[in-house]
Design an enzyme around this catalytic site. Sequence first.
Site, short mmCIF file in Angstrom:
data_model
loop_
_atom_site.label_atom_id
_atom_site.label_comp_id
_atom_site.label_asym_id
_atom_site.label_seq_id
_atom_site.Cartn_x
_atom_site.Cartn_y
_atom_site.Cartn_z
N ARG A 284 -5.87 1.52 -4.30
CA ARG A 284 -5.06 0.93 -3.23
C ARG A 284 -4.97 -0.58 -3.39
O ARG A 284 -5.92 -1.22 -3.82
CB ARG A 284 -5.63 1.29 -1.85
CG ARG A 284 -6.97 0.79 -1.52
CD ARG A 284 -8.12 1.78 -1.33
NE ARG A 284 -7.90 3.19 -1.38
CZ ARG A 284 -7.99 4.01 -0.32
NH1 ARG A 284 -8.33 3.54 0.85
NH2 ARG A 284 -7.80 5.28 -0.46
N ASP B 32 -10.42 -1.53 6.74
CA ASP B 32 -11.07 -0.48 7.53
C ASP B 32 -11.78 -1.08 8.73
O ASP B 32 -12.67 -1.93 8.57
CB ASP B 32 -12.07 0.29 6.65
CG ASP B 32 -11.39 1.20 5.66
OD1 ASP B 32 -10.20 1.51 5.86
OD2 ASP B 32 -12.03 1.61 4.68
N ARG C 63 0.84 -1.21 0.00
CA ARG C 63 0.00 0.00 0.00
C ARG C 63 0.87 1.25 0.00
O ARG C 63 1.75 1.41 0.87
CB ARG C 63 -0.91 -0.01 1.24
CG ARG C 63 -1.69 1.26 1.50
CD ARG C 63 -2.99 1.31 0.72
NE ARG C 63 -3.76 2.48 1.07
CZ ARG C 63 -4.77 2.48 1.94
NH1 ARG C 63 -5.12 1.36 2.54
NH2 ARG C 63 -5.43 3.59 2.19
N ASP D 219 -6.95 -2.29 1.53
CA ASP D 219 -7.56 -1.38 2.50
C ASP D 219 -8.26 -2.24 3.56
O ASP D 219 -9.10 -3.08 3.21
CB ASP D 219 -8.58 -0.51 1.75
CG ASP D 219 -9.06 0.69 2.55
OD1 ASP D 219 -8.34 1.13 3.47
OD2 ASP D 219 -10.16 1.20 2.23
N1 PH2 Z 1 -12.84 2.36 -0.98
C1 PH2 Z 1 -12.63 3.65 -1.01
C2 PH2 Z 1 -13.27 4.54 -1.98
N2 PH2 Z 1 -14.21 3.88 -2.82
N3 PH2 Z 1 -15.34 1.99 -3.60
C3 PH2 Z 1 -15.56 0.67 -3.53
N4 PH2 Z 1 -16.46 0.11 -4.35
N5 PH2 Z 1 -14.91 -0.13 -2.64
C4 PH2 Z 1 -13.99 0.39 -1.78
O1 PH2 Z 1 -13.40 -0.38 -0.97
C5 PH2 Z 1 -13.72 1.77 -1.82
C6 PH2 Z 1 -14.42 2.56 -2.77
C7 PH2 Z 1 -11.71 4.29 -0.07
O2 PH2 Z 1 -11.33 3.48 0.93
MG MG Z 2 -11.63 2.51 2.88
MG MG Z 3 -8.78 2.70 4.91
#
Ligand code: PH2
Ligand code: MG
Ligand code: MG
Length: 169
Positions: free
Chosen positions: A98, A103, A88, A101
């Site tokens: 990325r 979260d 990353r 991710d």
């Molecule tokens: N993550 C983001 C921004 N947009 N869109 C989708 N479909 N999936 C994601 O994990 C995602 C995003 C920023 O973390």
């Molecule tokens: Mg995210």
């Molecule tokens: Mg994040």
Amino acid sequence: MRNARWHKAFFSIGSNLGDKLGHCRYGIASLAALKDVHLSGVSPFYRTAPVDYTDQDWFINAAVRIATALDPVSLLRAARSIENAAGRVRGPIPFGPRTLDLDLLFFDDAIICTPELELPHPRLHKRRFVLQPVCDIEPGFVHPLLGCSVKALLDKLDVGAQEVFTLDD
Ligand code: PH2
Ligand code: MG
Ligand code: MG
């Protein structure tokens, strides 16, 4: 470990760069391998249209539920290390591409608002790519600030907005 209290937490997993599915699998396996973390639920993988910043490739998304004896900030930092190990690079576009991710969405019913960590995740209730996989694991989990289940939040999203497909579609 004596007297450690075990907590329930959820992560959203995402990737839209390189081997997207491989990165998501790496993220889940790495979370599961952390000391004092046990995986208790894994959603299917989804192909999802990008939201917030739309001029980027589609994502692979999933969610996991864990039991953990870690505190929220230690868990967050461990997740950030896993993201870094997956290559990353934190670029200039806030919601941009990325490799991985991870979260942190919920940590029990904790409500936290610090510069490092906001819980529940501030955007999760608007995102189908988060709510759908969390609902696959535990539809009745109650959002501690909004006071309704993740399934009720999913049902409130506009029909047709935010495309989310299972990987087999
Ligand atoms: N993550 C983001 C921004 N947009 N869109 C989708 N479909 N999936 C994601 O994990 C995602 C995003 C920023 O973390
Ligand atoms: Mg995210
Ligand atoms: Mg994040």
